[in-house]
Design a protein around this motif. Sequence first.
Motif, PDB file in Angstrom:
ATOM      1  N   UNK A   1       0.843  -1.201   0.000  1.00  0.00           N
ATOM      2  CA  UNK A   1       0.000   0.000   0.000  1.00  0.00           C
ATOM      3  C   UNK A   1       0.874   1.245   0.000  1.00  0.00           C
ATOM      4  N   UNK A   2       1.903   1.259   0.822  1.00  0.00           N
ATOM      5  CA  UNK A   2       2.807   2.404   0.911  1.00  0.00           C
ATOM      6  C   UNK A   2       3.510   2.660  -0.419  1.00  0.00           C
ATOM      7  N   UNK A   3       3.970   1.617  -1.073  1.00  0.00           N
ATOM      8  CA  UNK A   3       4.651   1.777  -2.365  1.00  0.00           C
ATOM      9  C   UNK A   3       3.710   2.365  -3.408  1.00  0.00           C
ATOM     10  N   UNK A   4       2.472   1.913  -3.435  1.00  0.00           N
ATOM     11  CA  UNK A   4       1.507   2.440  -4.404  1.00  0.00           C
ATOM     12  C   UNK A   4       1.115   3.875  -4.067  1.00  0.00           C
ATOM     13  N   UNK A   5       0.995   4.178  -2.795  1.00  0.00           N
ATOM     14  CA  UNK A   5       0.715   5.537  -2.360  1.00  0.00           C
ATOM     15  C   UNK A   5       1.837   6.465  -2.816  1.00  0.00           C
ATOM     16  N   UNK A   6       3.072   6.012  -2.656  1.00  0.00           N
ATOM     17  CA  UNK A   6       4.231   6.819  -3.033  1.00  0.00           C
ATOM     18  C   UNK A   6       4.290   7.058  -4.536  1.00  0.00           C
ATOM     19  N   UNK A   7       3.668   6.180  -5.305  1.00  0.00           N
ATOM     20  CA  UNK A   7       3.621   6.365  -6.763  1.00  0.00           C
ATOM     21  C   UNK A   7       2.486   7.285  -7.181  1.00  0.00           C
ATOM     22  N   UNK A   8       1.739   7.794  -6.201  1.00  0.00           N
ATOM     23  CA  UNK A   8       0.709   8.784  -6.486  1.00  0.00           C
ATOM     24  C   UNK A   8      -0.679   8.229  -6.708  1.00  0.00           C
TER      25      UNK A   8
END
Length: 64
Positions: A11-18
């Motif tokens: 979830x964090x990685x996808x959030x960081x991708x915007x």
Amino acid sequence: PASITARETEVLALLARGLANKEIGARLGVSVNTVERHLTNLYPKIGARGRTEATAFAIRHGLG
């Protein structure tokens, strides 16, 4: 931190991708409520108060 689960890391990685919560949910096959729950659990673990700080954390740790 070691207390971050594999799903929270995703979830964090996808959030960081915007991606928005709805987009994260669709990508992972979970509801928006589930994404929000993961973020609610994740923020205190990484010392973030919101999306911007979580994104900065992710980038510093090679997830962004």
